[in-house]
Design a protein around this motif. Structure first.
Motif, PDB file in Angstrom:
ATOM      1  N   GLY A 372       0.823  -1.195   0.000  1.00  0.00           N
ATOM      2  CA  GLY A 372       0.000   0.000   0.000  1.00  0.00           C
ATOM      3  C   GLY A 372       0.861   1.251   0.000  1.00  0.00           C
ATOM      4  O   GLY A 372       2.084   1.201   0.149  1.00  0.00           O
ATOM      5  N   GLN A 373       0.196   2.376  -0.143  1.00  0.00           N
ATOM      6  CA  GLN A 373       0.867   3.672  -0.138  1.00  0.00           C
ATOM      7  C   GLN A 373       0.153   4.577   0.868  1.00  0.00           C
ATOM      8  O   GLN A 373      -0.629   5.444   0.494  1.00  0.00           O
ATOM      9  CB  GLN A 373       0.847   4.289  -1.542  1.00  0.00           C
ATOM     10  CG  GLN A 373       1.659   3.539  -2.580  1.00  0.00           C
ATOM     11  CD  GLN A 373       3.147   3.610  -2.275  1.00  0.00           C
ATOM     12  OE1 GLN A 373       3.648   4.648  -1.841  1.00  0.00           O
ATOM     13  NE2 GLN A 373       3.855   2.510  -2.485  1.00  0.00           N
ATOM     14  N   PRO A 374       0.419   4.372   2.158  1.00  0.00           N
ATOM     15  CA  PRO A 374      -0.298   5.175   3.157  1.00  0.00           C
ATOM     16  C   PRO A 374       0.108   6.644   3.115  1.00  0.00           C
ATOM     17  O   PRO A 374       1.301   6.965   3.019  1.00  0.00           O
ATOM     18  CB  PRO A 374       0.128   4.526   4.478  1.00  0.00           C
ATOM     19  CG  PRO A 374       1.489   3.969   4.200  1.00  0.00           C
ATOM     20  CD  PRO A 374       1.409   3.472   2.783  1.00  0.00           C
ATOM     21  N   GLU A 375      -0.885   7.501   3.172  1.00  0.00           N
ATOM     22  CA  GLU A 375      -0.592   8.935   3.300  1.00  0.00           C
ATOM     23  C   GLU A 375      -0.338   9.290   4.763  1.00  0.00           C
ATOM     24  O   GLU A 375       0.304  10.292   5.062  1.00  0.00           O
ATOM     25  CB  GLU A 375      -1.765   9.755   2.763  1.00  0.00           C
ATOM     26  CG  GLU A 375      -1.977   9.632   1.269  1.00  0.00           C
ATOM     27  CD  GLU A 375      -3.193  10.413   0.825  1.00  0.00           C
ATOM     28  OE1 GLU A 375      -3.030  11.609   0.528  1.00  0.00           O
ATOM     29  OE2 GLU A 375      -4.295   9.838   0.804  1.00  0.00           O
ATOM     30  N   VAL A 394       8.858   2.306   8.464  1.00  0.00           N
ATOM     31  CA  VAL A 394       7.925   3.442   8.513  1.00  0.00           C
ATOM     32  C   VAL A 394       8.437   4.554   7.606  1.00  0.00           C
ATOM     33  O   VAL A 394       7.682   5.143   6.815  1.00  0.00           O
ATOM     34  CB  VAL A 394       7.757   3.944   9.969  1.00  0.00           C
ATOM     35  CG1 VAL A 394       7.085   5.322   9.988  1.00  0.00           C
ATOM     36  CG2 VAL A 394       6.940   2.953  10.787  1.00  0.00           C
ATOM     37  N   HIS A 395       9.717   4.825   7.718  1.00  0.00           N
ATOM     38  CA  HIS A 395      10.308   5.867   6.862  1.00  0.00           C
ATOM     39  C   HIS A 395      10.272   5.451   5.394  1.00  0.00           C
ATOM     40  O   HIS A 395      10.009   6.270   4.500  1.00  0.00           O
ATOM     41  CB  HIS A 395      11.754   6.132   7.299  1.00  0.00           C
ATOM     42  CG  HIS A 395      12.485   7.079   6.405  1.00  0.00           C
ATOM     43  ND1 HIS A 395      13.506   6.686   5.571  1.00  0.00           N
ATOM     44  CD2 HIS A 395      12.336   8.410   6.208  1.00  0.00           C
ATOM     45  CE1 HIS A 395      13.949   7.723   4.899  1.00  0.00           C
ATOM     46  NE2 HIS A 395      13.267   8.791   5.259  1.00  0.00           N
ATOM     47  N   ALA A 396      10.510   4.166   5.124  1.00  0.00           N
ATOM     48  CA  ALA A 396      10.572   3.684   3.750  1.00  0.00           C
ATOM     49  C   ALA A 396       9.234   3.811   3.020  1.00  0.00           C
ATOM     50  O   ALA A 396       9.202   3.940   1.795  1.00  0.00           O
ATOM     51  CB  ALA A 396      11.040   2.229   3.725  1.00  0.00           C
ATOM     52  N   PHE A 397       8.129   3.757   3.752  1.00  0.00           N
ATOM     53  CA  PHE A 397       6.820   3.880   3.116  1.00  0.00           C
ATOM     54  C   PHE A 397       6.609   5.278   2.537  1.00  0.00           C
ATOM     55  O   PHE A 397       5.777   5.468   1.656  1.00  0.00           O
ATOM     56  CB  PHE A 397       5.697   3.572   4.119  1.00  0.00           C
ATOM     57  CG  PHE A 397       5.384   2.108   4.226  1.00  0.00           C
ATOM     58  CD1 PHE A 397       4.822   1.415   3.167  1.00  0.00           C
ATOM     59  CD2 PHE A 397       5.648   1.417   5.395  1.00  0.00           C
ATOM     60  CE1 PHE A 397       4.536   0.062   3.264  1.00  0.00           C
ATOM     61  CE2 PHE A 397       5.363   0.064   5.513  1.00  0.00           C
ATOM     62  CZ  PHE A 397       4.807  -0.618   4.441  1.00  0.00           C
TER      63      PHE A 397
END
Length: 446
Positions: A372-375, A394-397
């Motif tokens: 996914g691509q969480p905003e 977390v940072h990588a997302f």
């Protein structure tokens, strides 16, 4: 100053968690459990150079603001530490302690939004985990909290005022019942005994109660009379669940080998805002229901406009993810406790939230496979903070925004320093007091 010497300390300052600071013989002395304005007796330890620590013994002179503590157990019980401090001042002290941690770690709080909390100072807890034991060796059977600074001794806390009258009635009946049976409590070092814990949970908004007796299997005991006695109590709330947990684990912790339903069902329900949550015996749920609504409302305020996707990490029974669901097209939560995830998904279905889903597993492991691509990523970790491996993912997302809900400001600032070094910026900070009379505090950062 020598080790084990009893010293007199005038408390001039304080730091988290609830540690008073004074000076004796030119040394900076820290005394946990002491408050500004008090003069306390403490036993010196860790005496080094220009500093030392002192183990709190007693208050020699009260602070000018001190009030009389209303609980008969205060001072001996290891639960409450600040009943003598008026609630507004308790919150000021907590606020100052969190602010100092940010300052000491050269971190900005962004726009500081102040401290807030639910108005009730007492009878706010919806859960209590009591321990069977004794106050002195081979003394009378007790049920309650550990004595202050004495982890092997248990105080009978039949008049605890952090819980409702129903809790006190169940406690009183339980200890009286098992004293008459003369059953031994479990001794961890000897690995023998029967009685271990009593857990009580309450749905504050629904009026439902759960009683869960935790024992070993070293004795065969018919618990039918105990169940019938509980059902005969004149309670305000509805006792919908009576459970018996078998726990033969050697550790001094509640572990489930087998769960037996003595009466009703193995869960209660609670309501937050317009949502219903199923709470299983050992799943995480904030212990202050009305305070939780204050906390989660602050989280909702920080979200702003609708997001395409939100990750809710360390989600427990999915409270935050479901409360913010109207702010996203998709919400994915991760939680290590499998039964909590089962309850979370069931809660989401009950609340008609088809776009909210929860996965079981350790965040540091599951996050590798999340798609996914969480905003927005919401972090609500345990006191130990976010695992470093999970923090790197977390940072990588590449989420534009993070909301960090912390129950331990010490680990919060450690994690924030990492996130700031990776390009994030603290925009806003709010402090929420969910736990009056204790050193604990919640901090929310965007």
């Amino acid at each position: 100053m020598k080790r084990n010497e009893v010293i007199e300390v005038k408390i001039e300052d304080h730091s988290f968690p609830n540690t008073g600071i004074g000076h004796v013989e030119g040394k900076k002395v820290q005394v946990k459990g002491a408050f500004p304005g008090e003069v306390v007796a403490a036993r010196a330890h860790q005496v080094r150079g220009d500093r030392a620590k002192g183990r709190f013994i007693e208050v020699l002179e009260k602070a000018p603001y001190a009030v009389d503590a209303p609980c008969i157990h205060f001072g001996r019980c290891g639960g409450c530490i600040s009943q003598q401090v008026p609630l507004p001042l308790q919150r000021t002290f907590k606020e100052q302690e969190v602010q100092k941690l940010f300052l000491q770690n050269d971190l900005s709080m962004g726009e500081y939004l102040g401290v807030v909390g639910e108005k009730e100072q007492y009878e706010y807890r919806n859960k209590m985990e009591y321990t069977f034991g004794d106050a002195v060796k081979d003394g009378e059977l007790n049920l309650g909290m550990h004595l202050k600074s004495m982890k092997n001794s248990v105080l009978n806390t039949e008049e605890c005022i952090l819980v409702s009258e129903d809790f006190r009635k169940i406690h009183a009946f339980t200890i009286d019942y098992f004293r008459k049976l003369d059953l031994p409590y479990y001794r961890v070092m000897r690995q023998e005994g029967y009685l271990r814990n009593l857990l009580i949970r309450r749905g504050v908004q629904t009026g439902e109660l759960m009683v869960n007796l935790v024992t070993t299997t070293q004795r065969e005991v018919d618990l039918t009379p105990y169940k019938e006695g509980l059902l005969a109590l004149a309670l305000t709330d509805d006792l919908v669940s009576i459970l018996h947990t078998e726990n033969d684990n050697l550790a001094d912790a509640v572990h489930v080998d087998k769960l037996n339903i003595l009466y009703g069902r193995d869960y209660i329900t609670e309501r937050l805002f317009d949502l219903t949550f199923k709470i299983s015996p050992f799943s995480f749920f904030q212990t202050n229901t009305k305070g939780a609504e204050v906390l989660y409302e602050e989280v909702r305020k920080l979200i702003g406009e609708e997001k395409n996707e939100i990750f809710d990490l360390y989600c427990g029974t999915g409270t935050i993810g479901q409360i913010v669901a109207h702010k996203a097209k998709k919400v994915t939560g991760v939680e290590i406790v499998e039964e909590a995830v089962v309850a979370a998904n069931e809660n989401a279905r009950t609340n008609g939230l088809d776009h909210v889903h929860f996965l079981a597993g350790d965040v540091k492991d599951v996050i590798e496979t999340l798609e996914g691509q969480p905003e927005l990523i919401i972090l609500d970790p345990p006191r130990s903070g976010v695992h470093p491996k999970a923090l790197s993912y977390v940072h990588a997302f590449g989420a534009k925004e993070l909301i960090y809900v912390s129950c331990n400001p010490k680990t919060l600032v450690i994690d924030l320093k990492v996130l700031v070094s990776e390009g994030y910026e603290v925009i806003k900070t709010k402090i929420v007091d969910l736990f009056p009379n204790t050193p604990h505090v919640e901090t929310v950062c965007l």
